[in-house]
Design a protein around this motif. Structure first.
Motif, PDB file in Angstrom:
ATOM      1  N   ILE A  23       0.855  -1.192   0.000  1.00 17.89           N
ATOM      2  CA  ILE A  23       0.000   0.000   0.000  1.00 17.89           C
ATOM      3  C   ILE A  23       0.887   1.237   0.000  1.00 17.89           C
ATOM      4  CG2 ILE A  23      -1.812   1.262   1.225  1.00 17.89           C
ATOM      5  CD1 ILE A  23      -2.498  -1.396   2.659  1.00 17.89           C
ATOM      6  N   ALA A  24       0.531   2.246  -0.785  1.00 17.26           N
ATOM      7  CA  ALA A  24       1.220   3.531  -0.763  1.00 17.26           C
ATOM      8  C   ALA A  24       0.211   4.643  -0.548  1.00 17.26           C
ATOM      9  CB  ALA A  24       1.992   3.757  -2.056  1.00 17.26           C
ATOM     10  N   LEU A  25       0.536   5.558   0.367  1.00 13.53           N
ATOM     11  CA  LEU A  25      -0.344   6.664   0.727  1.00 13.53           C
ATOM     12  C   LEU A  25       0.326   7.988   0.368  1.00 13.53           C
ATOM     13  CD1 LEU A  25      -1.295   5.463   4.332  1.00 13.53           C
ATOM     14  CD2 LEU A  25      -2.561   5.019   2.218  1.00 13.53           C
ATOM     15  N   TYR A  26      -0.363   8.791  -0.433  1.00 19.88           N
ATOM     16  CA  TYR A  26       0.153  10.089  -0.853  1.00 19.88           C
ATOM     17  C   TYR A  26      -0.890  11.170  -0.593  1.00 19.88           C
ATOM     18  CZ  TYR A  26       3.669   7.381  -3.420  1.00 19.88           C
ATOM     19  OH  TYR A  26       4.676   6.503  -3.763  1.00 19.88           O
ATOM     20  N   ARG A  27      -0.424  12.417  -0.483  1.00 20.27           N
ATOM     21  CA  ARG A  27      -1.279  13.604  -0.431  1.00 20.27           C
ATOM     22  C   ARG A  27      -2.349  13.531   0.668  1.00 20.27           C
ATOM     23  NH1 ARG A  27      -4.275  14.299  -5.229  1.00 20.27           N
ATOM     24  NH2 ARG A  27      -4.767  16.357  -4.380  1.00 20.27           N
ATOM     25  N   SER A  28      -1.856  13.425   1.914  1.00 23.08           N
ATOM     26  CA  SER A  28      -2.741  13.456   3.088  1.00 23.08           C
ATOM     27  C   SER A  28      -3.788  12.350   3.070  1.00 23.08           C
ATOM     28  CB  SER A  28      -3.434  14.824   3.202  1.00 23.08           C
ATOM     29  OG  SER A  28      -2.484  15.858   3.309  1.00 23.08           O
ATOM     30  N   SER A  29      -3.422  11.194   2.592  1.00 24.47           N
ATOM     31  CA  SER A  29      -4.340  10.052   2.600  1.00 24.47           C
ATOM     32  C   SER A  29      -4.466   9.469   4.006  1.00 24.47           C
ATOM     33  CB  SER A  29      -3.853   8.970   1.640  1.00 24.47           C
ATOM     34  OG  SER A  29      -3.969   9.387   0.306  1.00 24.47           O
ATOM     35  N   VAL A  78      11.387  -1.032  -2.740  1.00 27.91           N
ATOM     36  CA  VAL A  78      12.652  -0.456  -2.285  1.00 27.91           C
ATOM     37  C   VAL A  78      12.486   0.101  -0.876  1.00 27.91           C
ATOM     38  CG1 VAL A  78      14.352   1.361  -2.705  1.00 27.91           C
ATOM     39  CG2 VAL A  78      13.478   0.013  -4.609  1.00 27.91           C
ATOM     40  N   LYS A  79      11.439   0.902  -0.660  1.00 24.56           N
ATOM     41  CA  LYS A  79      11.111   1.438   0.654  1.00 24.56           C
ATOM     42  C   LYS A  79       9.624   1.179   0.933  1.00 24.56           C
ATOM     43  CE  LYS A  79      14.515   5.177   0.602  1.00 24.56           C
ATOM     44  NZ  LYS A  79      14.738   6.643   0.707  1.00 24.56           N
ATOM     45  N   GLY A  80       9.346   0.796   2.189  1.00 19.33           N
ATOM     46  CA  GLY A  80       7.958   0.561   2.552  1.00 19.33           C
ATOM     47  C   GLY A  80       7.347  -0.605   1.812  1.00 19.33           C
ATOM     48  N   ALA A  81       7.910  -1.793   1.993  1.00 19.40           N
ATOM     49  CA  ALA A  81       7.381  -2.959   1.282  1.00 19.40           C
ATOM     50  C   ALA A  81       5.945  -3.255   1.696  1.00 19.40           C
ATOM     51  CB  ALA A  81       8.262  -4.175   1.535  1.00 19.40           C
ATOM     52  N   GLY A  82       5.633  -3.120   2.974  1.00 23.41           N
ATOM     53  CA  GLY A  82       4.257  -3.279   3.417  1.00 23.41           C
ATOM     54  C   GLY A  82       3.426  -2.048   3.121  1.00 23.41           C
ATOM     55  N   VAL A  83       3.854  -0.904   3.696  1.00 25.70           N
ATOM     56  CA  VAL A  83       3.141   0.357   3.483  1.00 25.70           C
ATOM     57  C   VAL A  83       4.150   1.500   3.426  1.00 25.70           C
ATOM     58  CG1 VAL A  83       2.735   0.725   5.959  1.00 25.70           C
ATOM     59  CG2 VAL A  83       1.237   1.826   4.277  1.00 25.70           C
ATOM     60  N   PHE A  84       3.856   2.473   2.572  1.00 25.92           N
ATOM     61  CA  PHE A  84       4.704   3.660   2.387  1.00 25.92           C
ATOM     62  C   PHE A  84       3.839   4.895   2.593  1.00 25.92           C
ATOM     63  CE2 PHE A  84       6.362   7.024  -0.373  1.00 25.92           C
ATOM     64  CZ  PHE A  84       7.713   7.052  -0.025  1.00 25.92           C
ATOM     65  N   LEU A  85       4.302   5.833   3.434  1.00 26.70           N
ATOM     66  CA  LEU A  85       3.557   7.056   3.729  1.00 26.70           C
ATOM     67  C   LEU A  85       4.325   8.276   3.242  1.00 26.70           C
ATOM     68  CD1 LEU A  85       2.611   4.951   6.024  1.00 26.70           C
ATOM     69  CD2 LEU A  85       1.845   6.984   7.241  1.00 26.70           C
ATOM     70  N   ASP A  86       3.595   9.195   2.608  1.00 27.77           N
ATOM     71  CA  ASP A  86       4.179  10.441   2.132  1.00 27.77           C
ATOM     72  C   ASP A  86       3.157  11.565   2.324  1.00 27.77           C
ATOM     73  OD1 ASP A  86       6.040  12.131   1.054  1.00 27.77           O
ATOM     74  OD2 ASP A  86       6.048  11.236  -0.949  1.00 27.77           O
ATOM     75  N   ASP A  87       3.624  12.794   2.315  1.00 22.91           N
ATOM     76  CA  ASP A  87       2.743  13.978   2.200  1.00 22.91           C
ATOM     77  C   ASP A  87       1.671  14.047   3.282  1.00 22.91           C
ATOM     78  OD1 ASP A  87       4.103  14.486  -0.220  1.00 22.91           O
ATOM     79  OD2 ASP A  87       2.666  13.280  -1.333  1.00 22.91           O
ATOM     80  N   SER A  88       2.064  14.032   4.567  1.00 28.18           N
ATOM     81  CA  SER A  88       1.126  14.223   5.688  1.00 28.18           C
ATOM     82  C   SER A  88       0.045  13.142   5.762  1.00 28.18           C
ATOM     83  CB  SER A  88       0.454  15.603   5.600  1.00 28.18           C
ATOM     84  OG  SER A  88       1.420  16.631   5.608  1.00 28.18           O
ATOM     85  N   SER A  89       0.377  11.932   5.391  1.00 30.55           N
ATOM     86  CA  SER A  89      -0.594  10.834   5.424  1.00 30.55           C
ATOM     87  C   SER A  89      -0.646  10.179   6.806  1.00 30.55           C
ATOM     88  CB  SER A  89      -0.263   9.799   4.354  1.00 30.55           C
ATOM     89  OG  SER A  89      -0.475  10.337   3.063  1.00 30.55           O
TER      90      SER A  89
END
Length: 301
Positions: free
Chosen positions: A80-86, A101-112
């Motif tokens: 799962i990848a979360l972007y833009r305050s998800s 490469v990073k966050g194989a389970g889950v990756f968080l970005d942008d205030s998520s």
């Protein structure tokens, strides 16, 4: 858009043999509010972030869902990848056997924001950081409640920078392994920010990451409470940067170390002046000469 998908135990399998630019199984776009119940999301392979579920400015609720065997290839967010305050809330189910490469389970970005309750996290592999989870950008929050994390490979949970937060309560972390000098829980040092870290009522045992640390804290306001760290092939506790906090009613015993990582099981850097160990048991742990503030309430073996 509000949408509920009741899978009734069925599977959505994209079955991609090779990675594609948009090879995720699901893409949830801005403003959507999606609930998925009782099923499996698998077979995604992407080169453009998120192998399983790509969430872009939306809210996702997973109940008894398995996100498994997805790959982000050379990108981030295998499951799962979360972007833009998800926002993600996952109740029950599994996050397993995903690759990135990073966050194989889950990756968080942008205030998520991500919250995991009673989730089994296993078999994930990150080529660089965060086999279970990686927080990349500013003002993110990730929470783990009553989760089990096992048989994941390389760095387990990573917080990169800019005032992000990690909360963990009632979890068990065991049988994870990695190559030389990888950490289980780490918060990177950035002197221009402060992270909030709370780890409570958690048992961390029988992990093998030679040369790494079980808990590595850089620039964190932290609380460790009722945490047991034992039988790990890692330095147990390592803090540096501008970190400060308390370690209360914790147990440290039979943890390994290598000279490259610290030289001791418990390490507090010279510039860290406000760390208190209260009512702790240290067993056979070793301290380096830089540890200054061990409470008289704490005991050795």
């Amino acid at each position: 858009v509000v949408f509920t998908l009741n899978m009734n135990g069925h599977k959505i399998d994209r079955r991609l043999a090779e990675s594609e630019a948009d090879g995720e199984v699901m893409y949830i776009d801005s403003g959507a509010d999606v609930t998925i119940n009782n099923g499996t999301i698998t077979g995604g392979k992407t080169t453009n972030g998120a192998g399983g579920i790509h969430v872009n400015g939306a809210r996702l609720y997973l109940n008894d869902v398995c996100v498994t065997k997805n790959s982000a290839g050379t990108d981030n967010g295998g499951g799962i990848a979360l972007y833009r305050s998800s926002k993600l809330v996952m109740n029950g189910g599994e996050l397993g056997d995903n690759i990135a490469v990073k966050g194989a389970g889950v990756f968080l970005d942008d205030s998520s924001y991500a919250e995991f309750n009673n989730v089994a996290m296993h078999g994930n592999y990150a080529g660089y950081d965060g086999s279970v989870a990686y927080v990349w950008s500013q003002n993110c929050t990730i929470k783990f409640n009553n989760c089990k994390m096992y048989e994941n490979r390389d760095d387990l949970i990573g917080i990169a920078e800019d005032n992000s937060n990690l909360y963990m309560d009632g979890c068990e972390i065991y049988s994870n392994y990695g190559t030389y000098h990888t950490d289980l829980i780490y918060v990177l040092t950035d002197f221009d920010c402060e992270h909030k870290v709370e780890i409570k009522n958690t048992y961390i045992h029988d992990n093998s990451n030679p040369g790494g640390r079980v808990v590595f804290l850089g620039d964190a306001n932290f609380v460790l409470e009722n945490v047991k760290i034992e039988n790990n092939d890692n330095v147990a506790f390592y803090t540096t940067g501008a970190s400060y906090g308390t370690v209360t009613n914790c147990t440290f015993n039979n943890n390994g170390y290598t000279e490259a990582a610290s030289g001791a099981d418990i390490h507090v850097a010279d510039n860290v002046t406000d760390v208190a160990f209260v009512d702790c048991s240290f067993g056979d742990s070793t301290f380096d000469s830089e540890v200054k503030t061990v409470s008289t309430d704490s005991t050795g073996a």
